[in-house]
Design a protein around this motif. Structure first.
Motif, PDB file in Angstrom:
ATOM      1  N   PRO A 122      18.238 -11.975 -48.156  1.00 48.41           N
ATOM      2  CA  PRO A 122      18.058 -12.064 -49.613  1.00 48.41           C
ATOM      3  C   PRO A 122      16.687 -12.579 -50.021  1.00 48.41           C
ATOM      4  CG  PRO A 122      19.547 -13.780 -48.816  1.00 48.41           C
ATOM      5  CD  PRO A 122      19.346 -12.824 -47.685  1.00 48.41           C
ATOM      6  N   SER A 123      16.068 -13.437 -49.213  1.00 46.53           N
ATOM      7  CA  SER A 123      14.761 -13.966 -49.596  1.00 46.53           C
ATOM      8  C   SER A 123      13.659 -12.918 -49.427  1.00 46.53           C
ATOM      9  CB  SER A 123      14.417 -15.208 -48.767  1.00 46.53           C
ATOM     10  OG  SER A 123      14.112 -14.868 -47.429  1.00 46.53           O
ATOM     11  N   GLN A 124      13.965 -11.801 -48.779  1.00 50.61           N
ATOM     12  CA  GLN A 124      12.977 -10.740 -48.575  1.00 50.61           C
ATOM     13  C   GLN A 124      13.221  -9.527 -49.471  1.00 50.61           C
ATOM     14  OE1 GLN A 124      13.966 -10.731 -44.362  1.00 50.61           O
ATOM     15  NE2 GLN A 124      11.850 -11.220 -43.863  1.00 50.61           N
ATOM     16  N   ALA A 125      14.246  -9.612 -50.309  1.00 50.90           N
ATOM     17  CA  ALA A 125      14.545  -8.504 -51.214  1.00 50.90           C
ATOM     18  C   ALA A 125      13.403  -8.333 -52.216  1.00 50.90           C
ATOM     19  CB  ALA A 125      15.856  -8.759 -51.943  1.00 50.90           C
ATOM     20  N   ARG A 126      13.217  -7.098 -52.714  1.00 56.09           N
ATOM     21  CA  ARG A 126      12.049  -6.783 -53.532  1.00 56.09           C
ATOM     22  C   ARG A 126      12.364  -6.656 -55.019  1.00 56.09           C
ATOM     23  NH1 ARG A 126       8.517  -2.230 -50.693  1.00 56.09           N
ATOM     24  NH2 ARG A 126       7.055  -3.008 -52.247  1.00 56.09           N
TER      25      ARG A 126
END
Length: 446
Positions: free
Chosen positions: A197-201
């Motif tokens: 989730p912390s890498q979602a755009r």
């Protein structure tokens, strides 16, 4: 006087034209588009329920109504039936290509070509009334959908799949798409990312909208979230990712509730195959992934099948070669130096690029401003040499002589009037015309 053609009337094309006429009082710009309608992705890519973003059309309109800018719609450049790039180049002192990134990226997995498997781009084009789109029966017989990708386009198509008539009717969505979506039986949408989730755009505003949809629950698996170190400790994340994590954490910890529709957000799952059922998509097989400690993920050899009769991939865009222009297949862009087109490594006088075909599909709408300014600045620096070449007194005469009859600004205004009239007949606001015959017929009425 310097005559410039800008190919493409989306944000990058309009910002290029705007910069040129602002910086040089002697420049005249023709903005060409293969469609009879201007604005590019602002008209055909922004979700119909995002009125604030769609209001950017007003800013682009101001550019196209400038007294030294002329809109010429319905002009195809390159390819079958199009005006050759070499011919266009003879009509203007300079040509700037702002043709975007029209293709979508593929997953490259077995079953991707099954009926029921589409790109998000195709789905968006349909509900946005792009005249090249067709009603492909996207939601016919669909109860469960999988959206592969965790960017803003993935959020948009997920939202459109679960919106009700009350929310879609006030938009400019074409009537056929409105009727189809509001009558659909879709009650579950899985939005799936291969990383955490912390890498979602997606951006936080668009993400949070999912939690405001009537009679719709957003659910997450806390175990998937906690695989992400950035989710567990978000203090070091950039502001947008930190706010995204906070929104997701709120949904993950909220008690379950009854709702007619559900959005299931999934992470650390990589699609490996689309499975068939009666000749069409019936499920997506995912491999569980895990962080590899270097910002990527690695496969774990564990698999999960998710039932779905509709699969929309939203994993990025890609530039398309324009016949007559050089193209770098690896990056999906036209080779350039500060916006100047490069042919075999050397600057090609009078040819320029701006927008996604220049830099790749990155950034937001506003990112096109500095990109366009760099290109326009390069062009104006070259202007003394460019202006020495003889060109047509009025390129419009040469276009007509070549069998091209452009749609002028008055034609576009006639399309706007026709869309307002259609909306009034349907008891709605403006309703888009969605096919070539209707658009061109309206334009000719001018």
């Amino acid at each position: 006087m310097l005559r410039v053609a800008v190919v493409g009337s989306g944000p990058s094309g309009c910002y290029t034209a705007q910069t040129l006429v602002q910086l040089d009082p002697e420049v005249r710009v023709d903005v060409l588009d293969r469609l009879p309608c201007p604005y590019g992705l602002v008209r055909y890519g922004v979700a119909p329920d995002h009125e604030k973003i769609k209001s950017l059309q007003g800013n682009l309109r101001t550019v196209l109504e400038h007294d030294r800018v002329r809109f010429l719609g319905g002009v195809r450049v390159g390819g079958p039936g199009g005006l050759p790039v070499a011919r266009l180049r003879t009509l203007y002192h300079a040509v700037v290509y702002c043709v975007g990134a029209a293709a979508d990226r593929h997953l490259g997995i077995p079953g991707e070509e099954l009926p029921g498997s589409w790109s998000a781009t195709e789905f968006v084009s349909w509900y946005s009334a792009h005249p090249d789109a067709a009603d492909a029966g996207f939601v016919r017989g669909v109860r469960s959908a999988v959206v592969i990708g965790v960017g803003n386009v993935a959020v948009d198509v997920t939202r459109m799949l679960v919106r009700g008539a009350g929310e879609l009717r006030p938009t400019d969505m074409p009537q056929a798409a409105l009727d189809t979506l509001t009558a659909s039986g879709v009650d579950e949408v899985h939005m799936v990312g291969r990383r955490g989730p912390s890498q979602a755009r997606f951006t936080t505003k668009e993400l949070r909208e999912l939690g405001t949809l009537p009679d719709t629950e957003v659910s997450l698996d806390p175990a998937e979230l906690e695989m992400d170190a950035g989710y567990v400790d978000s203090a070091a994340l950039p502001a947008v990712q930190r706010r995204n994590v906070e929104a997701l954490r709120g949904w993950a910890t909220a008690p379950a509730r009854q709702a007619a529709r559900r959005i299931r957000m999934r992470f650390f799952l990589r699609p490996v195959e689309l499975l068939a059922d009666s000749g069409r998509v019936g499920a997506v097989r995912f491999e569980r992934t895990a962080p590899d400690g270097r910002g990527g993920v690695t496969g774990t050899g564990r698999y999960e099948d998710v039932a779905a009769q509709l699969v929309l991939r939203s994993v990025g865009y890609r530039g398309v070669p324009l016949e007559g222009l050089p193209f770098d297949a690896a990056s999906g862009t036209v080779p350039h130096a500060e916006g100047r087109v490069l042919r075999d490594g050397a600057v090609s006088p009078g040819e320029y690029v701006a927008g996604w075909i220049k830099r790749g599909p990155t950034g937001v709408i506003g990112t096109n401003r500095p990109c366009a300014k760099e290109t326009a600045t390069s062009l104006l620096a070259d202007a003394p040499a460019l202006a020495r070449r003889e060109v047509a007194q009025d390129p419009l005469d040469a276009l007509r002589a070549a069998g091209v009859e452009p749609v002028p600004w008055a034609g576009w205004q006639a399309i706007e009037r026709a869309e307002a009239a259609l909306g009034a007949r349907l008891g709605r606001g403006v309703v888009k015309l969605s096919d070539w015959d209707a658009l061109l017929g309206a334009a000719r009425s001018a």
